[in-house]
Write an enzyme that holds these catalytic residues in place. Structure first.
Site, PDB file in Angstrom:
ATOM      1  N   ARG A  77      10.734   9.043  -1.664  1.00  0.00           N
ATOM      2  CA  ARG A  77      11.175   7.752  -2.195  1.00  0.00           C
ATOM      3  C   ARG A  77      10.044   7.075  -2.966  1.00  0.00           C
ATOM      4  NH1 ARG A  77       9.862   2.540  -2.891  1.00  0.00           N
ATOM      5  NH2 ARG A  77       8.885   2.566  -0.817  1.00  0.00           N
ATOM      6  N   ASP A  78       9.032   6.626  -2.281  1.00  0.00           N
ATOM      7  CA  ASP A  78       7.945   5.893  -2.925  1.00  0.00           C
ATOM      8  C   ASP A  78       7.216   6.770  -3.933  1.00  0.00           C
ATOM      9  OD1 ASP A  78       5.735   4.338  -3.600  1.00  0.00           O
ATOM     10  OD2 ASP A  78       5.515   3.523  -1.609  1.00  0.00           O
ATOM     11  N   HIS A  85       0.593   0.742   5.121  1.00  0.00           N
ATOM     12  CA  HIS A  85       0.874   1.556   3.932  1.00  0.00           C
ATOM     13  C   HIS A  85      -0.251   1.300   2.930  1.00  0.00           C
ATOM     14  CE1 HIS A  85       3.756   3.168   0.761  1.00  0.00           C
ATOM     15  NE2 HIS A  85       2.804   2.597   0.033  1.00  0.00           N
ATOM     16  N   HIS A  92      -2.550   2.423  -0.530  1.00  0.00           N
ATOM     17  CA  HIS A  92      -2.721   3.184  -1.757  1.00  0.00           C
ATOM     18  C   HIS A  92      -4.198   3.582  -1.878  1.00  0.00           C
ATOM     19  CE1 HIS A  92       1.100   1.897  -4.148  1.00  0.00           C
ATOM     20  NE2 HIS A  92       1.352   2.096  -2.866  1.00  0.00           N
ATOM     21  N   CYS A 124       4.030   1.420  -7.494  1.00  0.00           N
ATOM     22  CA  CYS A 124       5.070   0.400  -7.639  1.00  0.00           C
ATOM     23  C   CYS A 124       5.313   0.141  -9.121  1.00  0.00           C
ATOM     24  CB  CYS A 124       4.655  -0.898  -6.948  1.00  0.00           C
ATOM     25  SG  CYS A 124       5.828  -2.252  -7.187  1.00  0.00           S
ATOM     26  N   ASN A 126      -0.356   6.591  -3.811  1.00  0.00           N
ATOM     27  CA  ASN A 126      -0.421   6.423  -2.364  1.00  0.00           C
ATOM     28  C   ASN A 126      -1.520   7.321  -1.809  1.00  0.00           C
ATOM     29  OD1 ASN A 126       1.866   4.664  -1.557  1.00  0.00           O
ATOM     30  ND2 ASN A 126       3.096   6.228  -2.556  1.00  0.00           N
TER      31      ASN A 126
END
Length: 290
Positions: A10-11, A195, A197, A228, A237
């Site tokens: 997803r991300d 989370h 990066h 993002c 990430n």
């Protein structure tokens, strides 16, 4: 034991050029065979906002659902929640930004409006037998507003916990976190998951700092995929294989097989058609630790 949630499907993919649904299924299935116990599989967003996730229903319907893996879906609003629940997800995530400017860029409404929406989402999700995790984006800094006061984040957490949120995560949306910022924020308020990066090369250092402070749940993305679309400089990430490599050398179990994970990261690299930045992926099997 450290729990890692794999977010590449997803991300990771939402920040790349769109790839076919079959390729997304291939990556999701490969990650489901690595031993990871949690995977963020898809997001149910409007295709005009995130065209990379336009085929979420198809991908989830065709993917292998490993019974040993907990799969979750990200939603932006009530409509997304209905779609996720109808698809069978019982772990739902929703994002709100600590930065009002980023929230307006990301969700086209104020942070306060998003919090009001989340308050309505929680009973809807609970009535369906599911859980809701609130991810507080830009928790460590915002590309538009700069520094974010930890008290601002703490206030958001207090609000959503009072409204009944099941879990809280903090997102380092543009890689602005440093060990100092991690300590400052966690001394004010504690999440369930972090989370990070690796935009500025501090991802692993931030995880080590959080570990020392007692956090044992982290997001990571195979190959370092991700970012993002609404945050300048948000690429990258922290790479799952780099996190697993480091933790296993420290004697900390993740349940993940590094060989299988590297195969999945190499697959991700082929599918997106560009060289990924992961050092462990580049180093190869002879030089990595077991």
């Amino acid at each position: 034991m450290v729990s890692i949630r794999e977010v590449a499907p997803r991300d990771g993919l939402q920040n790349e050029d769109p790839i076919p649904a079959a390729a997304k299924v291939e990556l999701l299935d490969a990650l489901s065979r690595t031993g990871v116990r949690r995977i963020e599989a898809v997001s149910f967003v409007h295709p005009k906002a995130i065209p990379q996730m336009a085929d979420a229903d198809e991908v989830w319907a065709k993917a292998w659902h490993n019974p040993d893996v907990r799969y979750s879906a990200l939603i932006p609003n009530t409509r997304g929640a209905h779609r996720a629940l109808a698809a069978g997800f019982r772990e739902i995530e929703v994002v709100v930004s600590a930065s009002d400017t980023h929230n307006r860029r990301n969700l086209n409404r104020s942070t306060e409006d998003s919090l009001d929406d989340i308050a309505q989402l929680i009973p809807l999700v609970h009535e369906a037998g599911a859980t809701l995790e609130v991810i507080v984006a830009t928790s460590f800094g915002c590309p538009f507003e700069g520094d974010i006061d930890p008290d601002r984040v703490a206030g958001i957490v207090a609000r959503v916990r009072a409204d009944g949120a099941d879990r809280i995560a903090f997102g380092d949306t543009t890689g602005m976190a440093t060990p100092r910022r991690v300590r400052d924020l966690l001394s004010a308020v504690r999440p369930d998951l972090l989370h990070f990066h690796d935009t500025r090369g501090t991802g692993l250092a931030n995880i080590l700092t959080a570990l020392d402070l007692g956090i044992t749940e982290f997001d990571a993305s195979a190959g370092g995929l991700g970012g993002c679309p609404y945050a300048p400089g948000a690429s990258g990430n922290v790479a799952t294989e780099e996190v697993v490599h480091m933790l296993h050398d420290m004697g900390i179990d993740t349940g993940i097989d590094l060989d299988s994970l590297l195969e999945a990261a190499a697959l991700a690299e082929r599918l997106v058609g560009r060289t990924l930045s992961s050092g462990v992926l580049r180093a190869g099997p002879r030089t990595r630790l077991v």
